[in-house]
Design an enzyme around this catalytic site. Structure first.
Site, PDB file in Angstrom:
ATOM      1  N   GLU A   2      12.199  16.749  23.451  1.00  0.00           N
ATOM      2  CA  GLU A   2      10.862  16.693  24.075  1.00  0.00           C
ATOM      3  C   GLU A   2      10.739  17.689  25.221  1.00  0.00           C
ATOM      4  OE1 GLU A   2       8.686  14.884  22.633  1.00  0.00           O
ATOM      5  OE2 GLU A   2       9.527  12.959  21.976  1.00  0.00           O
TER       6      GLU A   2
ATOM      7  N   LYS B 220      12.355  16.008  13.219  1.00  0.00           N
ATOM      8  CA  LYS B 220      13.015  16.483  14.429  1.00  0.00           C
ATOM      9  C   LYS B 220      14.324  15.748  14.718  1.00  0.00           C
ATOM     10  CE  LYS B 220      11.674  14.860  18.257  1.00  0.00           C
ATOM     11  NZ  LYS B 220      10.976  14.490  19.500  1.00  0.00           N
ATOM     12  N   THR B 221      14.256  14.421  14.691  1.00  0.00           N
ATOM     13  CA  THR B 221      15.448  13.643  15.030  1.00  0.00           C
ATOM     14  C   THR B 221      16.578  13.915  14.051  1.00  0.00           C
ATOM     15  OG1 THR B 221      13.944  11.942  15.839  1.00  0.00           O
ATOM     16  CG2 THR B 221      16.246  11.343  15.650  1.00  0.00           C
TER      17      THR B 221
ATOM     18  N   GLN C 202       2.113  18.488  21.551  1.00  0.00           N
ATOM     19  CA  GLN C 202       2.248  17.074  21.892  1.00  0.00           C
ATOM     20  C   GLN C 202       2.616  16.861  23.352  1.00  0.00           C
ATOM     21  OE1 GLN C 202       4.090  14.450  18.826  1.00  0.00           O
ATOM     22  NE2 GLN C 202       4.520  16.367  17.777  1.00  0.00           N
TER      23      GLN C 202
END
Length: 780
Positions: A227, A34-35, A257
């Site tokens: 997020e 993701k990052t 999550q």
DNA sequence: TCCTCTAAGAGAGGG
DNA sequence: TCTTAGAGGA
């Protein structure tokens, strides 16, 4: 810039990175890069002519923001990255609010109240209203206020909203709305915003001042939110406002999550994103680069029990790896010992380093048995979480001085230090000042300044005047000197430093060192050039205070790479990964928490938490639970966690989880260490124990003196085959004693019995594969 | 006003 | 078990 930056990406990652225009939702499974995608996307935007000044990237933690900044800088290789707006929601909004706060009637150097300050204000108000703070618990009331702000409910709306009022009536706390109203006014009077205000007031500002909104809409042409599953309604609305013109909104998240609903996050934001905008593009990152197949399969299987998810199929090319090891121990201390021994064993056998291990638990209180056993085994470790540096009393006290110097309206800070160090201004005096301030509609500080007029005399007056003069002298000093010099002077004039220096106890020494560390950090702050550009060009005390209020220990990260075993809650582990993970305390009422089993929503969040725990592991995963543990000073018996049942058998090694065995040695060393695994003095197990090589060993040590309610099993106790059990039978349980089976459910190889134990705590659900029952009498 | 002792209560936690 | 708030004595 690296020309080939797109080559390192897989197909969906590349698609996410190269989709520049319009609303985009990236569903990023655990460990799917993701990052990397986020940072590469920023670089790609800039590579395609987007000005860094027009990009806004919001995260939840400073750590995530910092990592993103660094990685973007690495890709871009230039100073352009400095012009990006990358930061947490709170820090970015605090920055924007500094320039526009006067429009809302706040000073631009408003103080930021952390949750301790906020709770203290609530408590003061509860007391002022003569309400019982056992009933109107400040913590509870504050959470309610916080929830209101996170849902953009004003005090007026709160007091007039039928549903909210009904709810408060039902809990017989009808005055929360009143407290909220007073709280908001008090903060305003104090020139302070709490954390929620940084979002709420931002929204109020954008909503109420179209020219301000237009300014930022024009500035932030590209918005990215990390997020996204953790955003609350306030954040959602702000993002919607800011992005309304260009609609270049990219949200990244993973609904599986979402574990922060208790602080206002709504999973609906991510589930509904597609409906919020036309032509939303959805990209799913489903390849996991982190974990073995075994680990991933377990995670996938468990999370599939949740309803209403975004459909995805997380997969991996990694090898299958070892089975997940399930370990049962007798007590919480044994659990600590097994984990410590297993770590030693793995280090020796498979050449792991300390830093490869992480122990994850549901509650901070569980850390103790692991600490003790790690210490005993001379394994270095570090506990994450708990009290942060800036929450320590001595630090908060010292900082309160700086806050008062900056903002004389900051009543909370004044009260903190007015009698620290002790200078003879006691409770009565403080109460009087409070009352005068409220009556005269003056600030606390103004009353102090005019103490004589209000009739204070003698020693009290002297003490107040001395305090006022001292603070004023600091203020004068600040005009010519920097924050560090003033802070040093504060330490001297107040005698705080000297006092702590003379305190030779261990705690005193630690406090002294902490103050020194604080002074160092201020020095460092004043001496390092700012990297934030724009609004943060000056290194004032005010900016320093803002920074540390919005900063937490986790962001310090100085020990990040140190070679130690890490201990933390599962919440704290989100976003991290470790070669070997121990997820411990897998027992009913602990995990899932007994507080979260009353609704499907709560239970599903616990399950997501379990999913997060499992997906932290790269190569090896150990799951442990104990038959009994001390909680709140009492021995508690718990059934194994229901999540253990939801895992697919073929990836689980249950050979260390047999009925009542006493695991106290290392686990999973490859078989060679079986000999020292068990306490050889124990009586042989009954025929009910599993047919592993371990079964010839032990069953629980009978306690020397059985505590009340604790059952010592009969000498002839042998577990009977679950398949032969029927409702109505009288049975014996190793811990709960004698009881009667009320009903049975579940598949024949995984039956669950509801049993009434008159002396063992009443009705209990027993999973027959774990807890064994012996038939005492065939019922009718 | 300060200090010490007792009793109640206890989740996870970024900013 | 551990921490913190409040009561009561010096």
């Amino acid at each position: 810039m690296k020309a080939n930056y797109l080559d390192d990406l897989n197909a969906p990652q590349r698609e996410a990175v190269t989709t520049i225009k319009g609303p985009l939702m990236i569903i990023a499974g655990a460990g799917s890069g993701k990052t990397k995608v986020l940072t590469t996307r920023i670089a790609h935007l800039m590579n395609n002519g987007v000005d860094a000044f027009n990009i806004l990237s919001l995260t939840f933690t400073n750590k995530a923001a910092k990592e993103m900044k660094e990685r973007v800088e690495k890709i871009l290789g230039g100073s352009e990255a400095r012009n990006l707006y990358i930061g947490t929601f709170h820090s970015v909004f605090a920055r924007l609010l500094r320039s526009d706060a006067p429009k809302l009637g706040y000073p631009s150097d408003f103080t930021i109240y952390d949750s301790d300050d906020a709770k203290s204000v609530v408590k003061t108000i509860v007391n002022e209203l003569n309400l019982d703070d056992k009933h109107y618990k400040p913590n509870m009331v504050y959470n309610r206020i916080s929830a209101a702000k996170n849902s953009l409910v004003s005090p007026e709306e709160y007091q007039h909203d039928y549903a909210i009022q009904q709810e408060d009536q039902r809990s017989s706390r009808p005055l929360i709305g009143k407290i909220y109203d007073m709280y908001a006014k008090r903060c305003f009077k104090n020139g302070a915003m709490d954390f929620d205000d940084l979002l709420y007031k931002m929204y109020v500002l954008l909503k109420g001042f179209p020219e301000v909104l237009a300014k930022y809409q024009h500035k932030f042409k590209y918005i990215m939110i990390d997020e996204y599953q953790d955003t609350n309604p306030a954040q959602y609305e702000i993002v919607k406002l800011l992005g309304a013109v260009h609609e270049n909104i990219c949200v990244v998240g993973d609904d599986a999550q979402s574990i922060y609903s208790f602080r206002g996050a709504t999973i609906q934001n991510i589930l509904q994103f597609e409906k919020d905008y036309d032509d939303v593009k959805v990209v799913k990152l489903e390849q996991n680069y982190r974990s073995t197949k075994s680990i991933l399969n377990v995670a996938n299987e468990v999370i599939s029990k949740n309803k209403g998810q975004i459909e995805k199929n997380l997969w991996t090319d990694n090898h299958e790896g070892e089975k997940i090891k399930l370990i049962r121990t007798n007590t919480d201390n044994d659990e600590g010992k097994v984990v410590a021994d297993t770590i030693s064993e793995q280090k020796l056998r498979n050449h792991y380093d300390n830093k490869d291990f992480c122990i994850l638990y549901r509650t901070n209180a569980q850390s103790r048995s692991f600490e003790e056993n790690l210490r005993r085994s001379a394994i270095p470790y570090r506990i994450y979480g708990g009290l942060s540096f800036y929450q320590r009393k001595e630090i908060k006290d010292f900082i309160a001085y700086l806050r008062v110097i900056m903002n004389s309206r900051d009543e909370e800070a004044i009260k903190r230090i007015i009698n620290y160090p002790v200078r003879g201004i006691g409770k009565t005096t403080i109460e009087k000042v409070s009352i005068y301030a409220n009556d005269q509609n003056m600030t606390f500080w103004e009353v102090l300044e005019r103490a004589k007029e209000f009739g204070f005399k003698g020693g009290t007056l002297e003490a107040i005047d001395g305090f006022v003069t001292m603070i004023q002298s600091f203020r004068v000093m600040l005009e010519k000197h920097n924050a560090y010099e003033v802070a040093v002077q504060v330490g001297k004039s107040t005698n705080i430093v000297k006092e702590l220096f003379n305190d030779k106890t261990t705690e005193g020494l630690a406090r002294y060192e902490n103050i020194q560390e604080l002074l160092n950090s201020i020095k460092e702050f004043t001496e390092t050039p700012t990297e934030d550009g724009e609004l943060l060009d000056d290194k004032t005390l005010g900016i320093y205070l803002q920074q540390i209020t919005l900063l937490t220990d986790a962001d310090n990260g100085k020990d990040e790479d140190s070679n130690v075993v890490k201990l933390m809650t599962i919440h704290a582990a989100k976003g991290l990964e470790f070669p070997i993970v121990f997820t411990v305390g897998l027992e009913e009422s602990l995990f899932p928490s007994g507080m979260s089993i009353n609704s499907r929503e709560e239970l599903e969040e616990e399950r997501r938490l379990f999913y997060v725990a499992v997906t932290r592991a790269k190569t090896r995963l150990f799951l442990t639970y104990a038959n009994s543990r001390y909680r709140f000073g009492q021995l508690q018996q718990n059934e194994p966690s229901r999540f253990l049942e939801e895992m697919p058998e073929e990836f689980i090694d249950r050979s260390y989880a047999g009925g009542g065995m006493r695991n106290t040695g290392p686990i999973g060393g490859g078989g060679a260490s079986w000999g020292n695994m068990f306490d050889k003095k124990k009586a042989p197990a009954g025929p009910g124990a599993p047919a592993s090589s371990a079964s010839s060993s032990a069953r629980p040590t009978p306690r020397p003196a059985a505590p009340a309610g604790y059952h010592v099993p009969s000498a002839n106790f042998t577990a009977d085959d679950p398949a032969t059990m029927e409702a109505g039978m009288d049975v014996e349980h190793q811990k709960f004693g004698f009881g009667k089976i009320l009903s049975l459910e579940g598949a024949i190889n995984n039956r669950i019995a509801t049993v009434m134990f008159p002396k063992g705590g009443g009705e209990k659900k027993i999973m027959l594969n774990y807890a064994k029952l012996m038939i005492v009498r065939n019922g009718g």
